[in-house]
Design an enzyme around this catalytic site. Sequence first.
Site, short mmCIF file in Angstrom:
data_model
loop_
_atom_site.label_atom_id
_atom_site.label_comp_id
_atom_site.label_asym_id
_atom_site.label_seq_id
_atom_site.Cartn_x
_atom_site.Cartn_y
_atom_site.Cartn_z
N ARG A 1 38.09 50.40 46.78
CA ARG A 1 36.77 51.04 46.76
C ARG A 1 35.68 50.10 46.27
O ARG A 1 34.59 50.05 46.83
CB ARG A 1 36.81 52.31 45.89
N ARG B 1 37.54 59.09 53.18
CA ARG B 1 36.41 58.15 53.03
C ARG B 1 35.43 58.32 54.21
O ARG B 1 34.23 58.32 54.02
CB ARG B 1 36.91 56.70 53.01
N SER C 1 40.61 48.73 41.30
CA SER C 1 39.35 49.20 40.70
C SER C 1 39.47 50.65 40.24
O SER C 1 38.77 51.05 39.29
CB SER C 1 38.17 48.99 41.65
N GLY C 2 40.28 51.46 40.90
CA GLY C 2 40.66 52.77 40.38
C GLY C 2 39.57 53.81 40.24
O GLY C 2 39.75 54.79 39.52
N GLY C 3 38.41 53.60 40.89
CA GLY C 3 37.34 54.58 40.76
C GLY C 3 36.21 54.11 39.85
O GLY C 3 35.25 54.83 39.61
N LYS D 1 49.74 44.10 40.09
CA LYS D 1 48.45 44.75 40.34
C LYS D 1 48.31 45.94 39.39
O LYS D 1 48.74 47.05 39.72
CB LYS D 1 48.37 45.20 41.80
N GLU E 1 52.47 47.57 41.74
CA GLU E 1 51.27 48.25 41.28
C GLU E 1 51.59 49.53 40.52
O GLU E 1 51.79 50.59 41.13
CB GLU E 1 50.36 48.58 42.48
P1 13P Z 1 41.02 50.83 44.41
O1 13P Z 1 40.48 49.46 44.02
O2 13P Z 1 40.07 51.65 45.19
O3 13P Z 1 41.64 51.52 43.23
O4 13P Z 1 42.20 50.54 45.44
C1 13P Z 1 43.08 49.53 45.21
C2 13P Z 1 44.39 49.88 45.79
O5 13P Z 1 44.89 49.20 46.66
C3 13P Z 1 45.07 51.07 45.27
O6 13P Z 1 46.40 51.04 45.66
#
Ligand code: 13P
Length: 333
Positions: free
Chosen positions: A292, A33, A261-263, A219, A177
């Site tokens: 992100r 990042r 959010s995953g991208g 999550k 998650e």
């Molecule tokens: P993102 O929202 O960027 O996907 O990250 C969340 C997260 O903690 C991934 O493990």
Amino acid sequence: MSIEHLEDIAQAMVAPGKGIIAIDESTTTIKKRFDSVGIECTEDNRRAYREMLLTTPNLGQYISGAILYDETLRQSTKAGVPFTKVMADAGILPGIKVDKGPVPLAGFPGDSVTEGLDGLRPRLQEYAKLGAKFAKWRAVIAISDDNPSGTCIEANSHALARYAALCQESGIVPMVEPEVLMDGEHDIEVCYEVTEAALRSLFSALYEHNVLIEGTILKPSMVISGKDCDEQAGIEEVASETLRCLKATVPALLPGIVFLSGGQSDELATAHLNAMNTLAGRPWPLSFSYGRAMQQAALKLWAKDMGGNLAKAQETVFARARDNGLAALGKWK
Ligand code: 13P
């Protein structure tokens, strides 16, 4: 450890109109990042960046917790105030990423399994002493013509369940998650099927490992079209398919669900969450645990002038928290 203690933390994590900020990037991930905005990945730059995020004025209005990385949980502001103290003063619960990341699953090309169980009990005991109230473990499930295998889903669910049981033993709420990746050309139906299989397997494993559902937070990823799919499902479809999938697989006893959010773009991540929260028949609070989608705009601003833009970067963090907090209530416009 009392059951009420775990339930109270879990409920606080998903308090109405609040969500989680994920700032638990490993050193390797935060380097990527920082590289993208031309910042050197030194320990002090990582500390300064996380200080900017955590000291955002009034962040606790919309943020109930922040997931930290091991290094960050032990760090302090430039003025010497421990981050955990800054968070306590802001009403933000400290969380900690405890998995050691995904590795290729032997015998199943393209699949991965998350490691980190060895030595986890004493690590959790130490994290609890340092002030962590909840933890995170991320399993990664990739979609392709040959992935994921049933073995990949089972191996990851088993690890998530062992991790969750160990967390609860130490008085820490496990955030589980299972991330189904957006990468690929698959359509939303394929994402639905894989997500459904992953969640079914996960809740069965949690049950087999005596994990207290009332003291657990899920999550998940959203049910969404693959990034390279020609036909992208719209906001309403993503919202209704995600809710349908969750209702088919997740016990109503669970205190809450916070999405990654995953991208997705900032705006889509917020719009999808908001749309879900306007649908009828939701058994649990649906909120966010974005990395992100909470940080990317602020990182760009902060990086321009490393600190010179501090106030502007913090305003952006606050605005993202407010928008997502409103979306958690179905009130974002
Ligand atoms: P993102 O929202 O960027 O996907 O990250 C969340 C997260 O903690 C991934 O493990």
